[in-house]
Enzyme design. Structure first.
Site, short mmCIF file in Angstrom:
data_model
loop_
_atom_site.label_atom_id
_atom_site.label_comp_id
_atom_site.label_asym_id
_atom_site.label_seq_id
_atom_site.Cartn_x
_atom_site.Cartn_y
_atom_site.Cartn_z
N LEU A 34 -23.74 81.12 38.11
CA LEU A 34 -25.02 80.74 38.71
C LEU A 34 -24.86 79.84 39.92
O LEU A 34 -25.70 79.83 40.82
CB LEU A 34 -25.90 80.02 37.67
CG LEU A 34 -26.40 80.85 36.50
CD1 LEU A 34 -27.16 79.97 35.51
CD2 LEU A 34 -27.29 81.99 36.99
N GLY A 35 -23.79 79.08 39.95
CA GLY A 35 -23.58 78.16 41.07
C GLY A 35 -22.22 77.52 41.00
O GLY A 35 -21.52 77.56 39.98
N TYR A 39 -18.40 69.55 42.00
CA TYR A 39 -18.36 69.11 40.61
C TYR A 39 -17.63 70.11 39.71
O TYR A 39 -17.05 69.75 38.69
CB TYR A 39 -19.79 68.93 40.07
CG TYR A 39 -20.59 70.20 40.13
CD1 TYR A 39 -20.53 71.13 39.10
CD2 TYR A 39 -21.39 70.49 41.23
CE1 TYR A 39 -21.25 72.31 39.16
CE2 TYR A 39 -22.11 71.66 41.30
CZ TYR A 39 -22.04 72.57 40.27
OH TYR A 39 -22.74 73.75 40.33
N GLY A 40 -17.71 71.41 40.05
CA GLY A 40 -17.19 72.47 39.20
C GLY A 40 -18.04 73.72 39.36
O GLY A 40 -18.33 74.13 40.48
N LYS A 57 -22.38 74.13 32.22
CA LYS A 57 -21.85 73.44 33.40
C LYS A 57 -20.43 72.99 33.10
O LYS A 57 -20.19 72.20 32.18
CB LYS A 57 -22.75 72.24 33.75
CG LYS A 57 -22.48 71.67 35.12
CD LYS A 57 -23.59 70.74 35.58
CE LYS A 57 -23.36 70.26 37.00
NZ LYS A 57 -24.44 69.40 37.50
N ASP A 149 -29.03 62.91 45.83
CA ASP A 149 -28.49 64.22 46.22
C ASP A 149 -29.59 65.28 46.28
O ASP A 149 -29.39 66.42 45.85
CB ASP A 149 -27.39 64.65 45.25
CG ASP A 149 -26.45 65.69 45.84
OD1 ASP A 149 -26.51 65.92 47.06
OD2 ASP A 149 -25.67 66.29 45.08
#
Length: 375
Positions: A34-35, A39-40, A57, A149
């Protein structure tokens, strides 16, 4: 330290005691990515026993501390209760290579996917998105947290038409008053006080060049307000107002000059209105000062939107409005074309009312007379 921050630290301590190790493939069917970011990555997955869709995540262990992972997880789980904040689902675990937690899945992408370059989104969509984000950010601020952010990539879509959005990615969230190294120095979302902080640091150390990581700033809610202002502009135009908020950027410089001109003009007018006759010299100076026009990149925006942006994008952080300010500007025209059309309709309605007052009748009366003649 705020009460919420103390509670968050306690939750991190408790959850660190119950961290379990799992094999991801034994419990989840991972479907697609998904993204991805610094961060990962985030993967769409389905829980094998329950059949529940969720987003997993993944945080690489080699670049993520356990504390930072647990802070983001517990913040999302326990404090993101606003309907426009992404929530964790109570599932967290580790593998030999990653820390992982589950959160609500945004199946329709993020805001960046729907902003048409040099066009933006519809005015109705822009106001709807900003209304939701205003409440989400205000909720975080009420708990003593600052997101730090806010950008299109971190605003996730929960329907195809951009009617329901959620702010996510809480990796940079910090408590108000915390000292941090500034981020996004070369970004449109960077606040202008970063440049000031760097200049002050350099002056205090002579002429020696200072590295960015040696500059520190206090975390304040005004950081988020600035980002919301830039986001309003992005939604309405499909562009950024400038490349970076520094004196070297011509776009930002033209905005700052116009902002200062408007500020000084309003202050002088307020001062003159306070006198019965006024000071002639002040009046003359006010009339003779060269007018600074609206920057070219803002010309497509209505007077209402410009007023809102001047409040959100105030170069002085202590005078910057809060997220709730956006709510006062909903419902009116944010684009110049819409504003002109509304004024045209208003003028037409006023003309019709004038005819009625003068006995000339209006549209309905003309129609009635026409009907009588036909009969």
């Amino acid at each position: 330290m705020t009460e919420s921050m103390q509670e968050l630290d306690e939750l991190c301590y408790l959850t660190s005691q119950s961290m379990t190790s799992l094999v991801t493939s034994e419990h989840f069917k991972v479907l697609k990515k998904l993204g991805e970011g610094s961060y990962g990555k985030v993967m769409l997955a389905v829980h094998k026993k329950r059949g529940t869709p969720m987003a997993l995540k993944f945080f690489p262990r080699h670049s993520t501390t356990l504390l930072s992972f647990l802070r983001e997880y517990n913040l999302s789980l326990s404090f993101c209760t606003h309907p426009s904040l992404t929530r964790a689902l109570g599932i967290f675990f580790s593998t030999p290579s990653h820390y992982i937690f589950a959160q609500q899945a945004a199946l329709y992408g993020d805001l960046y996917d729907v902003i048409v370059s040099e066009v933006g989104v519809t005015e109705e969509q822009a106001q709807s998105v900003m209304s939701q984000l205003s409440g989400a950010v205000s909720h975080l601020h009420s708990l003593g947290f600052v997101h730090r952010d806010i950008k299109p990539e971190n605003v996730f879509l929960y329907d195809r038409r951009c009617r329901w959005v959620k702010l996510g990615d809480f990796g940079l969230v910090r408590a108000r008053g915390t000292q941090v190294r500034p981020v996004w120095y070369n970004s449109p979302f960077c606040v202008p006080e970063v440049e000031h902080a760097k200049e002050e640091r350099k002056e205090s150390n002579g002429d020696e060049e200072e590295e960015e990581e040696e500059t520190w700033m206090l975390v304040e809610p005004s950081l988020d307000t600035w980002a919301l202002g830039v986001l309003v502009y992005c939604l309405l135009t499909g562009c950024f107002p400038w490349e970076e908020s520094t004196s070297d950027d011509s776009g930002f410089r033209s905005y700052r000059n116009w902002f200062n001109y408007m500020k000084n003009k309003e202050e002088r007018e307020a001062g003159l209105n306070g006198w019965s006759h006024g000071n002639q010299e002040d009046r003359r100076a006010n009339e003779e000062e060269a007018e600074v026009p609206v920057p070219s990149q803002f010309e497509s925006l209505s007077s209402l939107a410009l007023t809102l942006l001047r409040k959100l994008l105030n170069p002085s952080p202590c005078h910057r409005a809060g997220p709730d300010e956006i709510l006062s500007y909903l419902g009116g025209a944010w684009l110049l074309e819409t504003e002109k059309e509304e004024k045209r309709k208003e003028k037409k309605a006023q003309e019709e009312a004038r005819k009625i007052r003068e006995g000339g009748g209006g549209v309905e009366e003309d129609r009635e007379r026409e009907g009588k003649r036909e009969r």
